[in-house]
Design an enzyme around this catalytic site. Structure first.
Site, PDB file in Angstrom:
ATOM      1  N   SER B 166       0.831  -1.207   0.000  1.00 11.04           N
ATOM      2  CA  SER B 166       0.000   0.000   0.000  1.00 11.04           C
ATOM      3  C   SER B 166       0.861   1.252   0.000  1.00 11.04           C
ATOM      4  CB  SER B 166      -0.911   0.018   1.225  1.00 11.04           C
ATOM      5  OG  SER B 166      -1.857  -1.014   1.127  1.00 11.04           O
ATOM      6  N   GLU B 249      -1.451  -4.000  13.440  1.00 12.86           N
ATOM      7  CA  GLU B 249      -2.141  -3.714  12.177  1.00 12.86           C
ATOM      8  C   GLU B 249      -3.570  -4.239  12.253  1.00 12.86           C
ATOM      9  OE1 GLU B 249      -0.471  -5.623   8.711  1.00 12.86           O
ATOM     10  OE2 GLU B 249      -1.793  -4.509   7.360  1.00 12.86           O
TER      11      GLU B 249
HETATM   12  C1  LIG Z   1      -6.213  -3.199  -0.022  1.00 14.60           C
HETATM   13  C2  LIG Z   1      -5.061  -4.058   0.378  1.00 14.60           C
HETATM   14  C3  LIG Z   1      -3.929  -3.480   0.919  1.00 14.60           C
HETATM   15  C4  LIG Z   1      -2.830  -4.271   1.266  1.00 14.60           C
HETATM   16  N1  LIG Z   1      -1.706  -3.650   1.737  1.00 14.60           N
HETATM   17  C5  LIG Z   1      -0.594  -4.391   1.975  1.00 14.60           C
HETATM   18  C6  LIG Z   1       0.638  -3.765   2.341  1.00 14.60           C
HETATM   19  O1  LIG Z   1       0.717  -2.552   2.477  1.00 14.60           O
HETATM   20  N2  LIG Z   1       1.727  -4.522   2.515  1.00 14.60           N
HETATM   21  C7  LIG Z   1       1.688  -5.873   2.382  1.00 14.60           C
HETATM   22  O2  LIG Z   1       2.711  -6.494   2.567  1.00 14.60           O
HETATM   23  N3  LIG Z   1       0.545  -6.511   2.029  1.00 14.60           N
HETATM   24  C8  LIG Z   1      -0.598  -5.793   1.816  1.00 14.60           C
HETATM   25  N4  LIG Z   1      -1.767  -6.414   1.441  1.00 14.60           N
HETATM   26  C9  LIG Z   1      -1.741  -7.859   1.208  1.00 14.60           C
HETATM   27  C10 LIG Z   1      -2.556  -8.690   2.164  1.00 14.60           C
HETATM   28  O3  LIG Z   1      -1.926  -8.802   3.389  1.00 14.60           O
HETATM   29  C11 LIG Z   1      -2.769 -10.051   1.486  1.00 14.60           C
HETATM   30  O4  LIG Z   1      -3.585  -9.827   0.366  1.00 14.60           O
HETATM   31  C12 LIG Z   1      -3.419 -11.035   2.387  1.00 14.60           C
HETATM   32  O5  LIG Z   1      -2.556 -11.434   3.397  1.00 14.60           O
HETATM   33  C13 LIG Z   1      -3.935 -12.272   1.644  1.00 14.60           C
HETATM   34  O6  LIG Z   1      -2.967 -12.848   0.842  1.00 14.60           O
HETATM   35  P1  LIG Z   1      -3.265 -13.180  -0.676  1.00 14.60           P
HETATM   36  O7  LIG Z   1      -3.809 -11.978  -1.305  1.00 14.60           O
HETATM   37  O8  LIG Z   1      -2.039 -13.761  -1.251  1.00 14.60           O
HETATM   38  O9  LIG Z   1      -4.417 -14.253  -0.629  1.00 14.60           O
HETATM   39  P2  LIG Z   1      -4.238 -15.827  -0.513  1.00 14.60           P
HETATM   40  O10 LIG Z   1      -3.319 -16.127   0.608  1.00 14.60           O
HETATM   41  O11 LIG Z   1      -3.924 -16.364  -1.848  1.00 14.60           O
HETATM   42  O12 LIG Z   1      -5.699 -16.265  -0.079  1.00 14.60           O
HETATM   43  C14 LIG Z   1      -6.722 -16.601  -1.010  1.00 14.60           C
HETATM   44  C15 LIG Z   1      -7.908 -17.117  -0.235  1.00 14.60           C
HETATM   45  O13 LIG Z   1      -7.539 -18.313   0.418  1.00 14.60           O
HETATM   46  C16 LIG Z   1      -7.834 -18.227   1.790  1.00 14.60           C
HETATM   47  N5  LIG Z   1      -6.878 -19.003   2.585  1.00 14.60           N
HETATM   48  C17 LIG Z   1      -5.521 -18.991   2.491  1.00 14.60           C
HETATM   49  N6  LIG Z   1      -5.008 -19.800   3.398  1.00 14.60           N
HETATM   50  C18 LIG Z   1      -6.009 -20.353   4.087  1.00 14.60           C
HETATM   51  C19 LIG Z   1      -6.132 -21.270   5.173  1.00 14.60           C
HETATM   52  N7  LIG Z   1      -5.039 -21.812   5.743  1.00 14.60           N
HETATM   53  N8  LIG Z   1      -7.361 -21.596   5.635  1.00 14.60           N
HETATM   54  C20 LIG Z   1      -8.469 -21.059   5.055  1.00 14.60           C
HETATM   55  N9  LIG Z   1      -8.425 -20.191   4.039  1.00 14.60           N
HETATM   56  C21 LIG Z   1      -7.223 -19.834   3.573  1.00 14.60           C
HETATM   57  C22 LIG Z   1      -7.737 -16.763   2.107  1.00 14.60           C
HETATM   58  O14 LIG Z   1      -8.423 -16.445   3.303  1.00 14.60           O
HETATM   59  C23 LIG Z   1      -8.344 -16.155   0.878  1.00 14.60           C
HETATM   60  O15 LIG Z   1      -9.726 -16.148   0.988  1.00 14.60           O
HETATM   61  C24 LIG Z   1      -2.879  -5.662   1.091  1.00 14.60           C
HETATM   62  C25 LIG Z   1      -4.036  -6.253   0.566  1.00 14.60           C
HETATM   63  C26 LIG Z   1      -5.117  -5.470   0.194  1.00 14.60           C
HETATM   64  C27 LIG Z   1      -6.310  -6.145  -0.388  1.00 14.60           C
END
Ligand SMILES: Cc1cc2nc3c(=O)[nH]c(=O)nc-3n(C[C@H](O)[C@H](O)[C@H](O)COP(=O)(O)OP(=O)(O)OC[C@H]3O[C@@H](n4cnc5c(N)ncnc54)[C@H](O)[C@@H]3O)c2cc1C
Lengths: 371, 394
Positions: B166, B249
């Site tokens: 972000s 956070e």
């Molecule tokens: C608006 C926004 C701002 C952000 N800002 C930052 C930032 O500033 N810095 C930063 O580093 N990151 C940032 N993020 C990233 C955010 O932390 C990640 O998107 C988040 O941790 C999810 O990871 P992913 O997107 O890879 O989803 P994935 O990990 O691929 O998840 C996909 C789906 O699978 C589910 N899932 C995954 N593992 C499991 C499990 N063990 N059990 C059940 N369900 C599961 C998840 O809940 C989700 O529904 C931001 C995200 C958004 C949307």
């Protein structure tokens, strides 16, 4: 009647899916949106829709259409939900065409033009932010041999590009529908760019003079005509919701099968499996309710209007769940404009508002049952 | 009069005298938020005055020790300050990942030198921070990060890619997770480092969100030099720092569930739906859902307060941050669904003066990220369940 599509209806479905995937997939919506197309809709595509017979699905053969029924219209509406294609289909071929069937000889000319994909006709009905057909306040005062219209309409689908408008207004005799040329003095139109990049407009009528020939059907007879159009519209909106919800679900299933976290496919997590299974179940319910409403319309059944409410409310809630789950299960990717799931979320929100949201229809149902 | 009452009286007077009228009332949009940083932007000059005055007292970080520029307030005093700010609808003087996330981690894990160097800057909003955690293959499974830091004696050379960072394009510095021991088990080879985004080799590429805004970026590191003094905590034990920061956070994101969105929702709905003869919202189903939300929101606000007290008293449940994050973000999503339902077709507008360029719709879409960013709702529920069940192997 079995709650499944007939062979012909299935073929129509394949034809509509095929046509839209080839000619107007989601990229088509993105293009219109990103290029800030002033119409927000493609006239060429609408003409092809006419050539395919889709635009005239509900219009009698005598008037230039295919003379098919609500189920067939629903099938096409569902395809539009899958591809998110902006199209005058809903406003012109479903809502307006249904109203125009009550028109006189010359008004019915519009039906042929709709069927051919040549004309865009818009139904101007709602006035406030919420769907409230019982609260129409636009006035039609007798004036000379005709009427003088005053009022303001909002959320008029395709209102800014429509070749003609159908306006619902109050007369002393009751609700009346008028065919109004948007070029007339006193009509002004403003496009509202909506969240889903589909089309709607605000239409203002101030002292618009129409002659008696502008009345569709009988003076004061608008409510019954509108009711028919609304039932069809609600059932078709439910179809589009089912299409959009189901497509968002398919995309999500694909992601659950491919995205890995913690060394596993995320679809292996039971937390997500159960929700996917639940959503599948809900979608089946929405699909059944929608098909039942469409069939009720075709059969002219008495409970048609309530069946349409059940369909609209159920499909709306289910599609909402489907798009929310889609964004959530895609994680960060789901929040990006580049991925389509967000577009489904936006479209579903708009469809939910259209012709009454789930609250509106639940309320309607409760009243009908006397509680 | 108790000390606390005296504090309230003084605070009220001070706020009255020092909070400019421009900085009171609900934000009109994201443009009203002050994020600070080297290229700080202020919606009005008054907002700069407001930030400077608050920072001078350390009230941008009220509970941090005064020696590092913080307000040095007790928990009770901080609550009073917050309630007095609410009373006059004072806008937050500063939105800051530094205050919400990095600061608490530095207070817990930083060296004395690091605290002295970074914390006062954070309080004054001079440096804008971003968070380099997520990578394309490491989201929920954060410990799977691959960005490598190679030891070059007095410094590291960092290579890799972050995603969803972000405001990376607007930030001055980044707090970043890097892999310093590729051979260790995945949680044990990670370090927590800080570096300037202007360092050669750092590039960012904005990503557009479904809300139409581009607040986050892909961030690339190509032979980026990071000085060893910028390691926070112990080498290869960065996971502990990362988790500590995440707890803050999560609490912060959860707190959004408590965000007042200007006027009460029921009033907004009354305007578009209308009232019946008895003066009730003329759509009982919508009315019931809004009333339920109001109850949940009120209870959530109290739970937040209680959690703060529990933390202070060292009685907090270990999964507390996850609970707040989970509930608060889901609550905020629910609220915005209802904002949309209440607003009807007007809320669907995307452009135009009347709708403030689609603010209702854009806000609604933005809330969908609340249950994803900072760890998804699913991950929070996993954490809570793990603590509840305490099953072997968990
Ligand atoms: C608006 C926004 C701002 C952000 N800002 C930052 C930032 O500033 N810095 C930063 O580093 N990151 C940032 N993020 C990233 C955010 O932390 C990640 O998107 C988040 O941790 C999810 O990871 P992913 O997107 O890879 O989803 P994935 O990990 O691929 O998840 C996909 C789906 O699978 C589910 N899932 C995954 N593992 C499991 C499990 N063990 N059990 C059940 N369900 C599961 C998840 O809940 C989700 O529904 C931001 C995200 C958004 C949307």
């Amino acid at each position: 009647m079995p709650l499944i599509l007939t062979e012909e209806q299935t073929m129509l479905q394949e034809a509509a899916d095929g046509f839209l995937n080839d000619n107007a997939p989601i990229a088509h919506l993105r293009k219109l949106r990103d290029e800030r197309d002033p119409d927000g809709v493609s006239r060429d595509l609408w003409r092809s829709f006419g050539e395919m017979g889709f635009a005239g699905v509900l219009i009698d053969e005598a008037d230039g259409g295919l003379g098919l029924g609500a189920v067939e219209a629903g099938v096409i509406a569902e395809s539009l939900g899958r591809t998110l294609t902006p199209s005058p289909f809903f406003g012109s071929a479903v809502l307006s065409a249904t109203v125009l069937k009550s028109g006189d000889e010359s008004q019915r000319q519009w039906l042929g033009r709709i069927a051919g994909g040549e004309a865009i006709v818009a139904l101007a009905m709602d006035e406030g932010p919420k769907h409230a057909p019982a609260r129409i306040t636009t006035r039609a005062e007798r004036s000379g041999n005709g009427f003088r219209l005053d009022g303001a309409k909002s959320f008029v689908l395709d209102g800014h590009v429509a070749d003609t408008l159908i306006v619902a207004a109050q007369t002393e005799e009751g609700l009346t529908l008028f065919l109004v040329d948007p070029a007339m003095a006193g009509v002004s139109r403003e496009r509202t760019v909506m969240v889903d990049a589909h089309n709607a407009a605000r239409v203002t009528l101030s002292g618009v003079e129409v002659d008696a020939g502008a009345v569709i059907g009988a003076v004061g007879g608008g409510e019954a005509v509108l009711e028919q159009a609304l039932s069809l519209g609600r059932a078709c909106a439910a179809s589009t919701l089912v299409g959009a919800g189901d497509q968002a679900f398919k995309v999500t299933l694909e992601y659950l099968r491919t995205r890995k976290q913690f060394g596993k496919l995320i679809g292996e997590f039971q937390a997500l499996q159960h929700r996917a299974a639940h959503l599948f179940t809900e979608l089946e319910l929405a699909r059944a309710a929608t098909l039942a409403a469409l069939q009720a319309i075709d059969a002219g059944r008495e409970d048609t209007s309530l069946a349409a409410s059940v369909a609209k409310a159920k499909a709306g809630r289910v599609a909402e769940l489907a798009v929310q789950e889609a964004v959530q299960m895609h994680g960060g990717v789901g929040m990006t404009d580049e991925f389509d799931v967000g577009l489904f979320m936006k479209r579903v929100r708009v469809l939910n508002e259209l012709l009454g949201d789930a609250h509106f229809h639940a309320e309607r149902l409760a009243r009908a049952q006397g509680f | 009069m108790s000390d606390l009452d005296a504090f309230r009286t003084q605070t009220r007077a001070w706020l009255e005298a020092n909070c400019p009228p421009e900085c009171r009332g609900p934000l009109k949009g994201e443009g009203d938020m002050v994020w600070g940083g080297r290229d700080a932007a202020f919606p009005t000059p008054a907002h700069k005055v407001w930030l400077d005055r608050m920072a001078e007292r350390g009230w941008t970080a009220p509970e941090w020790p005064a020696e590092y520029g913080g307000g040095g307030l007790s928990r009770e005093e901080a609550k009073v300050l917050a309630s007095e700010m609410r009373r006059i609808q004072a806008q937050p003087p500063l939105y800051s990942f530094g205050v919400w996330m990095l600061g608490p981690a530095l207070l817990a894990f930083g060296t004395e030198e690091q605290k002295k160097r970074f914390l006062p800057e954070i309080v004054r909003g001079e440096i804008r921070w971003c968070q380099g955690y997520s990578e394309p293959g490491a989201g929920s499974d954060l410990a799977a990060i691959q960005t490598r830091a190679e030891d070059r004696g007095d410094h590291w050379i960092v290579n890799g890619q972050k995603i969803w960072t972000s405001y990376a394009d607007k930030a001055d510095w980044i707090f970043c997770l890097v892999r310093t021991d590729p051979d260790a088990p995945k949680h044990l080879g990670i370090s927590f480092v800080l570096f300037d985004m202007a360092t050669p080799g750092v590039t960012t590429r904005p990503i557009t969100l479904i809300s139409g805004k581009s607040p986050f970026c892909e961030t690339f590191f190509d032979d980026v030099r990071v000085e060893k003094e910028n390691l926070v905590g112990t080498l290869n034990r960065g996971w502990d720092v990362a988790k500590h920061l995440l707890a803050h956070e999560r609490t912060m994101i959860g707190a959004m569930g408590d965000a007042g969105v200007g006027r009460p929702l029921g009033q907004v709905a009354a305007e578009s739906v209308g009232l019946d003869e008895a003066g009730r919202l003329d759509e009982p189903m919508l009315r019931a859902r809004i009333a339920e939300l109001d109850i949940d929101a009120a209870a959530f606000r109290l739970a937040m307060e209680r959690v703060g007290d529990q933390v202070k008293a060292k009685q907090a449940h270990p999964a507390i941050a996850s609970m707040l994050k989970y509930y608060g973000s889901e609550l905020n999503k629910r609220r915005h669904e209802l904002v949309m339902a209440a607003g009807g077709s007007e809320a669907l507008e995307w452009e135009g003066e009347r709708s403030k360029d689609g603010q209702a719709a854009r806000d609604w879409l933005r809330t969908k990220a609340n249950s994803i960013e900072g760890g998804t709702s699913e991950v929070q529920l996993n954490i809570i369940a793990k603590h509840l069940l305490q099953l072997p192997g968990a």
